[in-house]
Design a protein around this motif. Structure first.
Motif, mmCIF file in Angstrom:
data_model
loop_
_atom_site.group_PDB
_atom_site.id
_atom_site.type_symbol
_atom_site.label_atom_id
_atom_site.label_comp_id
_atom_site.label_asym_id
_atom_site.label_seq_id
_atom_site.Cartn_x
_atom_site.Cartn_y
_atom_site.Cartn_z
ATOM 1 N N ALA A 1 0.845 -1.199 0.000
ATOM 2 C CA ALA A 1 0.000 0.000 0.000
ATOM 3 C C ALA A 1 0.875 1.241 0.000
ATOM 4 O O ALA A 1 2.024 1.200 0.436
ATOM 5 N N LEU A 2 0.300 2.329 -0.487
ATOM 6 C CA LEU A 2 1.030 3.597 -0.566
ATOM 7 C C LEU A 2 0.332 4.647 0.308
ATOM 8 O O LEU A 2 -0.891 4.773 0.277
ATOM 9 N N GLY A 42 -1.167 10.969 6.776
ATOM 10 C CA GLY A 42 -0.512 9.921 5.990
ATOM 11 C C GLY A 42 -0.796 8.533 6.524
ATOM 12 O O GLY A 42 0.074 7.661 6.528
ATOM 13 N N THR A 43 -2.033 8.327 6.968
ATOM 14 C CA THR A 43 -2.385 7.044 7.582
ATOM 15 C C THR A 43 -3.434 6.276 6.785
ATOM 16 O O THR A 43 -3.789 5.151 7.147
ATOM 17 N N ALA A 57 1.677 14.527 -8.653
ATOM 18 C CA ALA A 57 2.011 15.625 -7.750
ATOM 19 C C ALA A 57 3.355 15.378 -7.057
ATOM 20 O O ALA A 57 4.182 16.287 -6.934
ATOM 21 N N TYR A 58 3.557 14.165 -6.636
ATOM 22 C CA TYR A 58 4.795 13.801 -5.936
ATOM 23 C C TYR A 58 6.015 14.123 -6.793
ATOM 24 O O TYR A 58 7.000 14.682 -6.325
ATOM 25 N N ILE A 66 6.226 16.749 -0.719
ATOM 26 C CA ILE A 66 5.285 15.633 -0.675
ATOM 27 C C ILE A 66 6.064 14.349 -0.411
ATOM 28 O O ILE A 66 7.013 14.032 -1.124
ATOM 29 N N LYS A 67 5.666 13.659 0.638
ATOM 30 C CA LYS A 67 6.370 12.442 1.052
ATOM 31 C C LYS A 67 5.511 11.221 0.781
ATOM 32 O O LYS A 67 4.290 11.278 0.854
ATOM 33 N N ARG A 68 6.153 10.105 0.498
ATOM 34 C CA ARG A 68 5.427 8.858 0.298
ATOM 35 C C ARG A 68 6.101 7.753 1.095
ATOM 36 O O ARG A 68 7.288 7.824 1.415
ATOM 37 N N SER A 69 5.305 6.730 1.391
ATOM 38 C CA SER A 69 5.835 5.625 2.163
ATOM 39 C C SER A 69 4.990 4.390 1.895
ATOM 40 O O SER A 69 3.828 4.493 1.501
#
Ligand code: F3S
Length: 81
Positions: A1-2, A42-43, A57-58, A66-69
């Motif tokens: 998942a992102l 970010g949950t 956008a990222y 903009i952060k992703r995980s």
């Protein structure tokens, strides 16, 4: 998942993310972006459609605010004013 969120101190209010993904990003009164679906915590995992918009956008954010995980962030919620 992102998962995604905005590291707000790094945002320079350029406006691109909201233009590219209006369903995911919005601004406070100073023009600083936040991630809408989960109040910038970010949950909440992105679904497939949202992931496409998020990636646009990222990639384009000029300051990489903009952060992703692949796992949920540990962040305080943002309350838009
Ligand atoms: Fe800020 Fe980057 Fe969006 S600078 S307005 S988070 S594209």
């Amino acid at each position: 998942a992102l998962y995604g969120r905005v590291e707000r101190p790094e945002c320079i209010a350029c406006g691109l993310c909201q233009m590219l993904a209006p369903d995911l990003f919005d601004y406070d009164q100073a023009g600083i972006a936040y991630y809408k679906p989960d109040r910038n915590t970010g949950t909440k995992a992105l679904d497939d459609q949202a992931t496409i918009h998020f990636r646009l956008a990222y990639k384009r954010c000029p300051t990489r605010a903009i952060k992703r995980s692949d796992h949920p962030f540990d962040a305080d919620p943002y309350t838009p004013t």
